[in-house]
Scaffold this motif. Structure first.
Motif, PDB file in Angstrom:
ATOM      1  N   ARG A  44     -44.472  30.005 -39.474  1.00  0.00           N
ATOM      2  CA  ARG A  44     -45.051  30.369 -37.883  1.00  0.00           C
ATOM      3  C   ARG A  44     -44.985  28.954 -37.465  1.00  0.00           C
ATOM      4  NH1 ARG A  44     -48.819  33.377 -40.822  1.00  0.00           N
ATOM      5  NH2 ARG A  44     -50.305  31.739 -41.287  1.00  0.00           N
ATOM      6  N   SER A  45     -44.768  27.810 -37.692  1.00  0.00           N
ATOM      7  CA  SER A  45     -44.581  26.421 -37.000  1.00  0.00           C
ATOM      8  C   SER A  45     -43.238  26.410 -36.446  1.00  0.00           C
ATOM      9  CB  SER A  45     -45.216  25.374 -37.923  1.00  0.00           C
ATOM     10  OG  SER A  45     -44.170  25.026 -38.616  1.00  0.00           O
ATOM     11  N   LEU A  46     -42.246  27.010 -37.219  1.00  0.00           N
ATOM     12  CA  LEU A  46     -41.094  27.011 -36.661  1.00  0.00           C
ATOM     13  C   LEU A  46     -40.929  27.246 -35.367  1.00  0.00           C
ATOM     14  CD1 LEU A  46     -39.055  28.624 -39.764  1.00  0.00           C
ATOM     15  CD2 LEU A  46     -38.819  26.334 -39.136  1.00  0.00           C
ATOM     16  N   ALA A  47     -41.530  27.936 -34.774  1.00  0.00           N
ATOM     17  CA  ALA A  47     -41.639  28.383 -33.498  1.00  0.00           C
ATOM     18  C   ALA A  47     -41.909  27.213 -32.281  1.00  0.00           C
ATOM     19  CB  ALA A  47     -42.306  29.607 -33.074  1.00  0.00           C
ATOM     20  N   GLU A  48     -42.557  26.319 -33.070  1.00  0.00           N
ATOM     21  CA  GLU A  48     -43.287  25.212 -32.068  1.00  0.00           C
ATOM     22  C   GLU A  48     -42.433  24.003 -32.136  1.00  0.00           C
ATOM     23  OE1 GLU A  48     -46.947  25.490 -33.756  1.00  0.00           O
ATOM     24  OE2 GLU A  48     -47.070  27.684 -33.322  1.00  0.00           O
ATOM     25  N   ILE A  49     -41.569  23.695 -33.084  1.00  0.00           N
ATOM     26  CA  ILE A  49     -40.761  22.678 -33.401  1.00  0.00           C
ATOM     27  C   ILE A  49     -39.338  22.640 -32.679  1.00  0.00           C
ATOM     28  CG2 ILE A  49     -41.630  22.207 -35.303  1.00  0.00           C
ATOM     29  CD1 ILE A  49     -39.006  22.865 -36.800  1.00  0.00           C
ATOM     30  N   PRO A  50     -38.993  21.613 -32.154  1.00  0.00           N
ATOM     31  CA  PRO A  50     -37.546  21.625 -31.475  1.00  0.00           C
ATOM     32  C   PRO A  50     -36.417  22.423 -32.025  1.00  0.00           C
ATOM     33  CG  PRO A  50     -38.408  19.171 -31.728  1.00  0.00           C
ATOM     34  CD  PRO A  50     -39.114  20.162 -32.537  1.00  0.00           C
ATOM     35  N   PRO A  51     -35.720  23.257 -31.275  1.00  0.00           N
ATOM     36  CA  PRO A  51     -34.968  24.160 -31.583  1.00  0.00           C
ATOM     37  C   PRO A  51     -34.094  23.525 -32.715  1.00  0.00           C
ATOM     38  CG  PRO A  51     -35.012  24.497 -29.426  1.00  0.00           C
ATOM     39  CD  PRO A  51     -35.836  23.331 -29.922  1.00  0.00           C
ATOM     40  N   GLY A  58     -36.183  25.267 -41.717  1.00  0.00           N
ATOM     41  CA  GLY A  58     -36.084  27.060 -41.990  1.00  0.00           C
ATOM     42  C   GLY A  58     -35.369  27.100 -43.421  1.00  0.00           C
ATOM     43  N   ARG A  59     -34.267  26.240 -43.829  1.00  0.00           N
ATOM     44  CA  ARG A  59     -33.662  26.419 -45.175  1.00  0.00           C
ATOM     45  C   ARG A  59     -34.500  25.780 -46.223  1.00  0.00           C
ATOM     46  NH1 ARG A  59     -30.020  22.396 -45.129  1.00  0.00           N
ATOM     47  NH2 ARG A  59     -28.941  23.004 -43.261  1.00  0.00           N
ATOM     48  N   GLN A  60     -35.048  24.693 -45.761  1.00  0.00           N
ATOM     49  CA  GLN A  60     -36.122  24.061 -47.043  1.00  0.00           C
ATOM     50  C   GLN A  60     -37.283  25.194 -47.411  1.00  0.00           C
ATOM     51  OE1 GLN A  60     -37.188  20.388 -44.897  1.00  0.00           O
ATOM     52  NE2 GLN A  60     -35.580  19.239 -45.953  1.00  0.00           N
ATOM     53  N   ILE A  61     -37.789  25.502 -46.112  1.00  0.00           N
ATOM     54  CA  ILE A  61     -38.993  26.712 -46.404  1.00  0.00           C
ATOM     55  C   ILE A  61     -38.405  27.497 -47.292  1.00  0.00           C
ATOM     56  CG2 ILE A  61     -40.464  28.464 -45.431  1.00  0.00           C
ATOM     57  CD1 ILE A  61     -40.646  26.557 -42.956  1.00  0.00           C
ATOM     58  N   LYS A  62     -37.258  28.281 -47.115  1.00  0.00           N
ATOM     59  CA  LYS A  62     -36.499  29.294 -47.493  1.00  0.00           C
ATOM     60  C   LYS A  62     -36.219  28.926 -49.079  1.00  0.00           C
ATOM     61  CE  LYS A  62     -32.698  32.755 -47.454  1.00  0.00           C
ATOM     62  NZ  LYS A  62     -33.160  33.118 -49.217  1.00  0.00           N
TER      63      LYS A  62
END
Ligand code: DAH
Length: 345
Positions: A44-51, A58-62
């Motif tokens: 969810r926090s991905l939306a809030e960090i710099p693009p 994202g890759r690390q989470i996955k």
């Protein structure tokens, strides 16, 4: 790497491995990759960090999520197999335990003997018929060449019934022979028929007599039937019922409805004719009455005695069954003691 992700990646495998039941594993799954887990929060926090940072995180989470998903699936497979094995073990039937046998019913010896007798004669082409137990005097006596003044009729063992027209002399049939007359009245020759049934006589109970017992009547009427046919048929029957080595002997006798008449004995299956307790000494057991149908019987039922001849026989079923199984008192057949009856399966 985000510290929450590295913490999770470090601690989760041990937690997954420690889950000891499917319920525990579900809880670990909730905590690690479920909707309220660090993985879900980071997504969810991905939306809030710099693009520009998104692809890396994202890759690390996955990667972590994929790894944990895989570990959970493997652990689940192990726990499921274990649960299945436990279920099988709990459900196991111990085949070494003694079985609890249900009592199995069986036909009464009289019933199975009649079935066997009937089978032997249907094998020769005979038909099977049955008739009334309450008979008229005409069928039980007159039609069988036994008129009212005949001594055989006066003998007092007939049980009369107070029913219907007194002129009909209603009675409990003393023999299955009245079915000879009934059957011939209803069928044209040739006739080959056996008639099993219950008969009644006003007799005291003794080891070989009962006021109620069973007979199988037989009747063969055709062109050119001889005494030889009678003997051959009944000898065949005796060998079928008592065994192939059985010998038969015919002794002259008297019955009103046959001429000549005879009684047939079979050699005792236990001593083969030398004399023993089963046959009561003589080595022979009397099992039936028989003879060539008297022309007077044909006349009574409307058959032409010049066109046909025939033979008849009456087998005592109770006596037959007793002889074959060494039963010494007829009451054993009537007392309904399952310990006795259960021996004849
Ligand atoms: N009805 C006879 C009886 O009860 C038995 C018998 C004898 C039957 C001779 C027959 C026969 O058909 O031919 O004693």
């Amino acid at each position: 790497m985000d510290s929450r992700l590295s913490d999770l990646s470090a601690s989760a495998p041990a937690a997954i491995d420690a889950a000891d039941s499917l319920e525990e594993l579900d809880a670990v799954e909730q905590r690690t990759i479920g909707r309220t887990s660090p993985v879900a929060e980071l997504r969810r926090s991905l939306a809030e960090i710099p693009p520009e940072d998104r692809p890396v995180l994202g890759r690390q989470i996955k990667e972590v999520a994929d790894e944990l998903t895989d570990l959970i699936a493997r652990r689940r497979a192990v726990l499921e197999a274990r649960a299945e094995a436990a279920l099988l073990e709990a459900d196991r039937v111990d085949l070494t335990l003694p079985a609890v046998a249900e009592p199995v019913g069986t036909h009464h010896l009289i019933t199975s003997s009649i079935a066997e007798l009937v089978d032997i004669f249907t094998g020769l082409g005979y038909r099977v018929a049955d008739g009334p137990e309450v008979e008229t005097g005409w069928y039980n006596f007159d039609a069988l060449n036994t008129p009212p003044d005949h001594p055989a009729r006066a003998e007092s063992d007939t049980l009369y019934v107070d029913y219907g027209d007194p002129a009909d002399e209603m009675l409990l049939r003393t023999q299955t022979s009245p079915m000879q007359a009934r059957y011939m009245q209803q069928h044209e020759p040739p006739v080959y028929v056996v008639v099993p049934g219950r008969v009644f006589r006003n007799e005291a109970l003794d080891p070989t007599h009962s006021p109620v017992f069973y007979q199988v009547e037989g009747l063969a009427v055709d062109e050119g039937i001889t005494l030889g046919d009678l003997k051959g048929t009944l000898a065949h029957f005796a060998r079928e019922f008592f065994g192939p080595g059985t010998r038969t002997r015919f002794r002259p006798h008297f019955f009103p409805f046959t001429e000549p008449s005879a009684e047939m004995d079979v050699s005792c299956y236990a001593c083969d004719g030398s004399g023993c307790r089963v046959c009561g000494g003589p080595g022979w057991i009397e099992i039936l009455g028989c003879g060539m149908v008297d022309p007077a019987v044909f006349e009574a039922v409307g058959y032409d005695p010049d066109a046909v001849t025939g033979f008849a026989f009456g087998i005592g079923v109770d006596r037959l069954a007793m002889a074959r199984h060494g039963i010494r008192h007829i009451r054993h057949l009537w007392e309904n003691d399952v310990r006795v009856l259960g021996q004849f399966r």
